[in-house]
Design an enzyme around this catalytic site. Structure first.
Site, mmCIF file in Angstrom:
data_model
loop_
_atom_site.group_PDB
_atom_site.id
_atom_site.type_symbol
_atom_site.label_atom_id
_atom_site.label_comp_id
_atom_site.label_asym_id
_atom_site.label_seq_id
_atom_site.Cartn_x
_atom_site.Cartn_y
_atom_site.Cartn_z
ATOM 1 N N GLY A 181 0.817 -1.208 0.000
ATOM 2 C CA GLY A 181 0.000 0.000 0.000
ATOM 3 C C GLY A 181 0.849 1.255 0.000
ATOM 4 O O GLY A 181 2.043 1.226 -0.313
ATOM 5 N N HIS A 442 1.977 29.381 -19.295
ATOM 6 C CA HIS A 442 2.800 28.437 -20.059
ATOM 7 C C HIS A 442 4.251 28.545 -19.599
ATOM 8 O O HIS A 442 4.755 29.641 -19.370
ATOM 9 C CB HIS A 442 2.692 28.771 -21.546
ATOM 10 C CG HIS A 442 3.566 27.912 -22.404
ATOM 11 N ND1 HIS A 442 3.230 26.626 -22.752
ATOM 12 C CD2 HIS A 442 4.777 28.165 -22.982
ATOM 13 C CE1 HIS A 442 4.186 26.115 -23.518
ATOM 14 N NE2 HIS A 442 5.133 27.039 -23.663
#
Length: 458
Positions: A181, A442
């Site tokens: 896990g 960007h």
């Protein structure tokens, strides 16, 4: 008997802010903590593990720097510095938590084991005496501890837990991890990057059995690329050994033995309720010892509440903290908030991260929803190409009719941060079309959410 308006049992990530806010509201507050202030998160969970994981990532980047044109000679791990940095951060955070409690004039701290005598009467075993406390309202925030499975020979073999592993002063030569896990994977990759050989043994058919299969496959491939040995469908038959540890298994019907220097038990966590004597207070628990609560965190006993991991459900620090907000709003501000249907985000701090929020694709199938899946591999993300972080993908589940986002799985650099953008969209009812057409700066990772949702137009 000392009398208080509020008694908080457990000074974790719900208990501390809860105590401070009730104290500021003029309530006389007792805080009972049997171990250390700050709970698991500060002392042996989030803060120390993520600190060490950060060191392991730097080690990985340094060792593999040639990929970016940054060559390093004589690479080595200074583990003493790694541990000191971790310990310094723990101490800083813990001291901050202690000072935050101590500066509130209405708070009294009791360092000892607390347990119920009646629904309003709590005994606290201090170092040299036992005190009796009466509380009008009592909050239980005792959390969880590592669950130790019933495996033949384990009680006679020295093993590690997520707590004791971080106390080692040396890097394991060969770490065998029982479990696949979140805890197992974070520690496994971390120790592998520090130089340990790592073997992961998971009983389910895949790692992370509660995630979609493509998530499990992607994480498995990433781990194997770092030479971490993974075995699923593994039954642990027995463990033994002193300096060298032996783990006997049966994998898909075939017996196989693994030998290593250390064993990490990462098979889940269990609630710390055994010593609370909850039956004396009329507080009910489920078959696993978790305290049963309703949607307002009320237990079966009047004026007793449970918050955080001890009540079961998602075992994340952010859930415990949100539990305290629900209590404060309801009891101090007269609101009627509930924990029902709240959005649960979480992040696994492997590298790359797994950021998760909302429903999975498997859950959408089970509920027979009218949904669509948007998916974009990181190797097509401009920012990922520029930074050389192209492992993983972005994936979102959307409602085909309303175009609302139902859930997301982001495996990638800054996966948790990208997931949080989608979580905010879910909270605000922003459609995937709005995200698709949005202007992002960007070149950010989040900018590629444009391209992710453009895939639904194909």
């Amino acid at each position: 008997m000392q009398k208080f308006d509020v008694v908080v049992i457990g000074a974790g990530q719900a208990g501390i802010p809860l105590a401070k806010k009730f104290a500021k509201a003029g309530k006389k507050v007792a805080v009972i903590e049997k171990r250390v202030i700050g709970g698991t998160c500060i002392n042996d969970g989030c803060s120390p593990t993520k600190t060490m994981i950060a060191s392991a990532r730097v080690a990985y980047l340094t060792k593999n720097g040639a990929k970016w044109g940054a060559l390093s000679d004589n690479f080595r791990i200074d583990y003493e510095t790694v541990l000191k940095r971790k310990n310094d951060i723990i101490e800083s955070f813990r001291n901050g938590a202690i000072k935050g409690l101590e500066k509130e004039k209405n708070i009294t701290i009791f360092m000892g084991l607390g347990y119920f005598e009646t629904a309003n009467h709590v005994k606290v075993e201090l170092e040299n005496e036992t005190v009796d406390i009466y509380g009008e309202t009592i909050f239980i925030n005792t959390g969880c501890s590592p669950r130790i499975p019933n495996i033949k020979g384990l009680d006679k073999t020295q093993y590690l837990t997520s707590t004791s592993l971080m106390e080692l002063t040396e890097i394991p030569e060969h770490l065998i991890i029982l479990g696949g896990g979140y805890i197992a994977l974070e520690f496994g990759q971390m120790m592998g990057r520090f130089g340990a050989k790592v073997t992961i043994l998971e009983k389910s058919d895949t790692l992370l059995p509660h995630e979609d299969n493509d998530v499990c496959v992607a994480i498995t491939d990433i781990f194997k690329s770092e030479n971490i040995e993974i075995h699923t469908s593994t039954e642990i038959l027995a463990v033994s050994g002193d300096h060298r540890k032996t783990v006997s298994t049966k994998i898909k019907g075939k017996e196989q033995t693994f030998t290593g220097s250390h064993i990490l038990v990462a098979t889940g966590r269990e609630p710390q309720t055994k010593n609370l004597k909850l039956s004396f207070a009329g507080v009910k628990t489920d078959d696993n010892g978790f305290i049963e609560v309703n949607d307002k965190l009320e237990t079966s006993a009047k004026n007793i509440y449970a918050l955080g991991d001890v009540k079961g459900g998602p075992a994340f620090t952010q859930i415990a903290y949100n539990d305290h907000l629900v209590i404060v709003d309801n009891l101090l501000k007269g609101k009627n908030h509930s924990i029902k249907d709240r959005i649960v985000p979480y992040c696994m701090f492997t590298d790359p991260q797994l950021g998760r929020v909302g429903i999975t694709e498997d859950e959408a199938k089970e509920k027979k929803l009218n949904y669509k899946v948007a998916k974009l591999e990181m190797k097509y993300v401009a920012r990922a190409l520029e930074t050389g972080e192209t492992k993983g993908y972005m994936k979102a589940i959307v409602d085909a009719k309303t175009k609302q986002i139902l859930g997301a799985s982001i495996i990638g650099e800054q996966g948790g941060e990208i997931m949080s953008v989608l979580q905010m969209a879910m909270m605000g009812g922003i459609t995937y079309e709005q995200i698709r057409n949005n202007i992002f700066a960007h070149p950010l990772f989040s900018e590629s959410l444009n391209n992710l949702f453009m895939s639904l137009d194909e």
